[in-house]
Design a protein around this motif. Sequence first.
Motif, mmCIF file in Angstrom:
data_model
loop_
_atom_site.group_PDB
_atom_site.id
_atom_site.type_symbol
_atom_site.label_atom_id
_atom_site.label_comp_id
_atom_site.label_asym_id
_atom_site.label_seq_id
_atom_site.Cartn_x
_atom_site.Cartn_y
_atom_site.Cartn_z
ATOM 1 N N TYR A 1 1.318 -0.792 0.431
ATOM 2 C CA TYR A 1 0.223 -0.158 -0.027
ATOM 3 C C TYR A 1 1.027 0.815 -0.025
ATOM 4 N N GLU A 2 2.012 1.210 0.564
ATOM 5 C CA GLU A 2 2.695 2.562 0.435
ATOM 6 C C GLU A 2 3.150 2.598 -0.697
ATOM 7 N N ALA B 1 1.639 7.893 -4.633
ATOM 8 C CA ALA B 1 1.096 7.789 -6.075
ATOM 9 C C ALA B 1 -0.188 8.710 -6.144
ATOM 10 N N LEU B 2 -1.564 8.734 -4.620
ATOM 11 C CA LEU B 2 -1.925 9.317 -4.386
ATOM 12 C C LEU B 2 -1.959 11.007 -3.715
ATOM 13 N N ARG B 3 -1.226 10.585 -2.449
ATOM 14 C CA ARG B 3 -0.138 11.370 -2.824
ATOM 15 C C ARG B 3 0.583 12.521 -4.030
ATOM 16 N N ARG B 4 0.727 12.235 -4.872
ATOM 17 C CA ARG B 4 1.254 13.676 -5.987
ATOM 18 C C ARG B 4 0.022 13.604 -6.367
ATOM 19 N N LEU B 5 -0.389 12.743 -6.667
ATOM 20 C CA LEU B 5 -1.754 13.145 -7.609
ATOM 21 C C LEU B 5 -3.004 13.934 -7.331
ATOM 22 N N ALA B 6 -2.998 14.437 -5.981
ATOM 23 C CA ALA B 6 -3.287 15.168 -4.959
ATOM 24 C C ALA B 6 -2.268 16.145 -5.611
ATOM 25 N N HIS B 7 -1.147 16.884 -4.966
ATOM 26 C CA HIS B 7 -0.348 17.624 -5.476
ATOM 27 C C HIS B 7 -1.087 18.086 -7.020
#
Length: 202
Positions: A180-181, A186-192
């Motif tokens: 899951y890491e 990836a989700l953090r980067r997409l949120a940015h």
Amino acid sequence: MRISELAERSGVPVATVKYYIREGMLPRGVVTSATRAEYDDDHLARLKLIAALADVRGLPLARVRDILALVDEPGLDALTTLGRAVGALPPYVDADRVNYPRARAAIDDLGFTYDADFTAVAQLEEALGALEAAGLAADAETLRRYGGAMRSVAAEEIAPMSAMSLDEAVPYAVLGTALYEPVMLALRRLAHHHLLATRTEP
């Protein structure tokens, strides 16, 4: 299924499947003749797991072997086994140092319960050192913001474990940590990307 079908269904080349068998990472099939063995869905699931750890997570095979060993023989409790699993995951750090002053101060400020020998302490020390060297914020307020967010994520992740047996909880914790890491990153980067792309200029 024959080894050729196992390879086709898993997307792993036959030569690599044979290597995993020789290395003891994948159990041998049931021998049906001098030149043939049969494999089942358990072999397929195991092979997909190895591929996920090696290809998706990018772990060296020695580290994949360590995680598989933890899944196969998890030990007495999820906490100890999870600690060993974290040690098998990047970033790989020099865990021989004894103090980790920046990490310990940050963890104490966050009020986290922790074992000083837990690999994540050394990982945090190196990460904080890198921030400091780059001149980026690593003050208590910044770390409280990140720590609070990570505590919430962790609470969601471990919630299902309360309904699991130890035999279920340990593989869940180990594999969840390993696999899951990259999703969280990836989700953090997409949120940015989303926030910057949709930001309204004043």
